[in-house]
Design a protein around this motif. Structure first.
Motif, PDB file in Angstrom:
ATOM      1  N   ARG A  15      -0.997   6.105  -9.244  1.00 13.65           N
ATOM      2  CA  ARG A  15      -1.487   4.801  -9.066  1.00 13.65           C
ATOM      3  C   ARG A  15      -1.392   4.504 -10.713  1.00 13.65           C
ATOM      4  N   THR A  32       0.962  -3.740  -5.060  1.00 19.30           N
ATOM      5  CA  THR A  32       0.146  -2.594  -4.653  1.00 19.30           C
ATOM      6  C   THR A  32      -0.710  -1.509  -5.715  1.00 19.30           C
ATOM      7  N   PHE A  40     -11.199   1.364   9.174  1.00 19.51           N
ATOM      8  CA  PHE A  40     -10.096   1.819   8.228  1.00 19.51           C
ATOM      9  C   PHE A  40      -8.796   1.585   8.989  1.00 19.51           C
ATOM     10  N   GLN A  85      -7.692   3.183  -8.752  1.00 24.38           N
ATOM     11  CA  GLN A  85      -8.267   3.225  -7.312  1.00 24.38           C
ATOM     12  C   GLN A  85      -7.956   4.584  -6.922  1.00 24.38           C
ATOM     13  N   TYR A 103       3.839   5.385   4.342  1.00 25.09           N
ATOM     14  CA  TYR A 103       3.045   4.801   3.163  1.00 25.09           C
ATOM     15  C   TYR A 103       2.922   3.332   3.515  1.00 25.09           C
ATOM     16  N   GLY A 104       1.906   2.870   3.029  1.00 25.48           N
ATOM     17  CA  GLY A 104       1.636   1.434   2.909  1.00 25.48           C
ATOM     18  C   GLY A 104       0.061   1.119   2.852  1.00 25.48           C
ATOM     19  N   PRO A 105      -0.039  -0.140   2.197  1.00 19.94           N
ATOM     20  CA  PRO A 105      -1.528  -0.420   2.025  1.00 19.94           C
ATOM     21  C   PRO A 105      -1.847  -1.422   3.160  1.00 19.94           C
ATOM     22  N   THR A 106      -3.218  -1.399   3.322  1.00 16.86           N
ATOM     23  CA  THR A 106      -4.096  -2.309   4.393  1.00 16.86           C
ATOM     24  C   THR A 106      -3.388  -3.722   4.037  1.00 16.86           C
ATOM     25  N   GLY A 121      -2.176   6.969   4.202  1.00 20.68           N
ATOM     26  CA  GLY A 121      -3.249   6.700   3.889  1.00 20.68           C
ATOM     27  C   GLY A 121      -3.592   7.140   2.651  1.00 20.68           C
ATOM     28  N   LEU A 157       0.908  13.115   1.188  1.00 20.45           N
ATOM     29  CA  LEU A 157       0.831  14.307   2.069  1.00 20.45           C
ATOM     30  C   LEU A 157       1.489  15.389   0.918  1.00 20.45           C
TER      31      LEU A 157
HETATM   32  P1  AMP Z   1      -5.245   1.728   2.330  1.00 19.09           P
HETATM   33  O1  AMP Z   1      -5.073   0.477   2.068  1.00 19.09           O
HETATM   34  O2  AMP Z   1      -6.540   2.444   2.379  1.00 19.09           O
HETATM   35  O3  AMP Z   1      -4.086   2.462   3.525  1.00 19.09           O
HETATM   36  O4  AMP Z   1      -4.394   2.660   0.865  1.00 19.09           O
HETATM   37  C1  AMP Z   1      -3.498   2.232   0.485  1.00 19.09           C
HETATM   38  C2  AMP Z   1      -2.906   3.244  -0.589  1.00 19.09           C
HETATM   39  O5  AMP Z   1      -3.084   4.651  -0.122  1.00 19.09           O
HETATM   40  C3  AMP Z   1      -1.659   2.977  -1.145  1.00 19.09           C
HETATM   41  O6  AMP Z   1      -1.670   1.899  -1.872  1.00 19.09           O
HETATM   42  C4  AMP Z   1      -1.283   4.244  -1.991  1.00 19.09           C
HETATM   43  O7  AMP Z   1      -1.902   4.337  -3.383  1.00 19.09           O
HETATM   44  C5  AMP Z   1      -2.093   5.374  -0.984  1.00 19.09           C
HETATM   45  N1  AMP Z   1      -1.222   5.884   0.105  1.00 19.09           N
HETATM   46  C6  AMP Z   1      -1.042   5.450   1.315  1.00 19.09           C
HETATM   47  N2  AMP Z   1       0.032   6.168   1.896  1.00 19.09           N
HETATM   48  C7  AMP Z   1       0.667   7.130   1.010  1.00 19.09           C
HETATM   49  C8  AMP Z   1       1.392   8.086   1.242  1.00 19.09           C
HETATM   50  N3  AMP Z   1       2.005   8.387   2.216  1.00 19.09           N
HETATM   51  N4  AMP Z   1       1.658   8.838  -0.067  1.00 19.09           N
HETATM   52  C9  AMP Z   1       0.947   8.512  -1.023  1.00 19.09           C
HETATM   53  N5  AMP Z   1      -0.015   7.572  -1.146  1.00 19.09           N
HETATM   54  C10 AMP Z   1      -0.251   6.808   0.002  1.00 19.09           C
END
Ligand code: AMP
Length: 505
Positions: A395, A378, A194, A399, A292-295, A268, A271
């Motif tokens: 979203r 995203t 993860f 997802q 905040y951010g995606p993988t 992830g 919050l």
């Molecule tokens: P992942 O790739 O598993 O890190 O998931 C990414 C997704 O998690 C993002 O596109 C958001 O939808 C969600 N996400 C990540 N950080 C946050 C945050 N601080 N607040 C709200 N959603 C978040």
């Protein structure tokens, strides 16, 4: 030219030879020893693996897992962490997509048959202790450093490719949000498969810190979790908000019992104000960051330090200021137009992945080109306020996050529809009251004719077959049996309608 991540790590090992780099409670290792183990194993891998394809590393938080990941990158291979307990079907899918050159079996219970070399823990242990001559030829530049597999809408996981340069951009930014002092103890909560784990892993190793992992067996046992936490002597906390919610339930989780803990980073999933408020009450002097951010953009791209004034009213917490090397713009699919104020959050910059491994179709859908730059869509709805603060509005697709795990509902549908007792199925999230946090997943199922004496027995059988294909966190908590799944006027399964139904009941 900047040093590679590997070269920077070697410098840290030389700078802090006797400082502990990793301690999981059973195994601990200083930087000098870690470096030697990595060299030894990289030398061994060079003799075993001929091409530059990625290496799958299967395990948990063993020291050998860390050494294997670092050794792979030191001899030019990306690594793919696969968590123990991953079902066989999913591993088979990952193997098909990834075309790896070898598998390192730290976890021990690797069951998937393959023609590839599967290197056992015994071999790894012996290689790690055997000194060999080795000339590093590390992953560099745009070459993949790691690949993390995430849920894919068709039921086949997608491998997000992260290069040396992607990771560099993340680490340079993250370690300077609140400049990280040398030799801090970092919580490592998320499994290596993860990407949240990367927020602990490289910032710790590249500042001479110590990684303090929490094994799943500890996390899942409330008593042992709260006995273990104070022993970790943590300075820096990195976790999902969901994990923090569990910790906040324990009265002893506070600044008196964890006096060195003064920085909290969350990522992830969303919050909530409630979580942040409770945390402030227990750690009034700590810095709390929402990131905040995606993988696909390497862990996180924005951050905000929370202050008590943000915690009033019923608005969502902001997700932060975007890092300076990165651009966020908003896309509107319907009008095919771009905006700097609101829409689907898109990200461009040096931490954006080159795409999904061996999956041009999905890559093309999610990574588009704009003004000659690669832009990642995203799927998050967002907006930018007048202070250049990024806000999250949910979203735009199906997802969801459950306890921080990223799940495409269509991924579960695809597997559920393959279960022998299922005729048709669709999964929807049930949210907590007045919140967008997923409480559980509900599957609506049209079952095949069967001889089960009760729905309870049928559900048990369906869940057990489903578990062969999906991670445990993807198994719906409830199954509702219906004669037919409702459809929209244009004949599609009506997921939105069912979502409304379960969330207004
Ligand atoms: P992942 O790739 O598993 O890190 O998931 C990414 C997704 O998690 C993002 O596109 C958001 O939808 C969600 N996400 C990540 N950080 C946050 C945050 N601080 N607040 C709200 N959603 C978040």
């Amino acid at each position: 030219m900047t040093d590679t991540i590997t070269q920077q790590l070697i410098s840290i090992c030389n700078k802090y030879p006797n400082k502990i780099a990793f301690d999981n409670g059973e195994q601990s290792c200083d930087y000098q020893t870690l470096n030697q183990k990595v060299i030894n194993l990289a030398a061994f891998l060079d003799t075993k693996v001929n091409d530059n394809s990625p290496i799958i590393i299967y395990g948990d938080f063993e020291l050998e897992m860390l050494v294997s990941m670092l050794a792979a990158t030191r001899c030019g291979h990306a690594y793919i962490p696969v968590e123990i307990g991953t079902p066989k079907d999913r591993i088979e899918n990952i193997l098909k997509v990834a075309q790896p050159s070898a598998i390192i079996n730290i976890g021990g219970d690797w069951e998937v048959s393959t023609e590839l070399p599967v290197i056992s823990l015994t071999d790894i242990k012996s290689a790690i202790e055997t000194n060999n001559e080795f000339h590093a030829h590390p992953v560099q530049g745009d070459e993949n450093l790691y690949i993390i597999f995430t849920s894919g809408t068709t039921g086949v996981p997608k491998g997000v490719q992260i290069s040396n340069d992607n990771l560099q951009s993340f680490v340079d930014w993250f370690t300077n949000i609140e400049p990280i002092q040398a030799q801090q103890n970092f919580l490592l909560q998320a499994p290596f498969s993860f990407d949240l784990s990367v927020m602990s892993l490289y910032p710790s190793l590249l500042t001479g810190g110590c990684l303090r992992p929490l094994k799943k067996s500890v996390i899942n046992n409330f008593k042992s979790l709260f006995e273990t936490l104070p022993q970790l002597d943590l300075n820096i906390w990195v976790s999902t908000p969901s994990f923090m919610d569990i910790c906040l339930m324990a009265p002893e989780f506070n600044a008196d019992n964890l006096p060195s803990l003064n920085q909290f980073y969350f990522c992830g999933e969303e919050l909530s104000q409630n979580t942040a408020k409770k945390l402030f009450e227990k750690f009034p002097d700590a810095s709390i960051y929402n990131t905040y951010g995606p993988t696909e953009a390497t862990v996180a791209i924005s951050v905000v330090k929370l202050v008590p004034e943000m915690l009033s009213g019923d608005h969502r917490l902001p997700i932060g200021y975007v890092k300076s090397d990165t651009k966020v713009e908003f896309f509107d699919e319907e009008s095919n137009s771009w905006s700097s104020e609101q829409g689907e959050i898109t990200i461009s910059g040096p931490s954006v992945s080159k795409g999904y491994l061996n999956n041009p179709e999905k890559t093309q859908q999610a990574f588009i080109e704009k003004d000659g730059k690669r832009v990642y869509r995203t799927g998050d709805a967002g907006s930018m306020n007048s202070d250049q603060m990024l806000l999250y509005n949910g979203r735009i697709d199906f997802q969801v996050k459950w306890h921080g795990y990223r799940i495409e509902l269509e991924d579960i549908d695809a597997h559920l529809n393959q279960v022998s007792l299922v005729n048709q199925a669709i999964v929807v999230p049930k949210y907590q009251k007045n919140s967008l946090k997923v409480q559980n997943l509900i599957a609506f199922v049209v079952a095949d004719k069967n001889d089960f004496a009760s729905e309870f027995e049928l559900t048990k059988a369906i869940k057990s077959e489903l578990a062969q294909g999906v991670m445990d966190y993807m198994i719906p908590q409830r199954i509702v049996y219906v004669d037919a799944i409702p459809q929209t006027p244009n004949g599609k399964l009506d997921r939105k309608g069912l979502m409304n139904e379960v969330n207004t009941a």
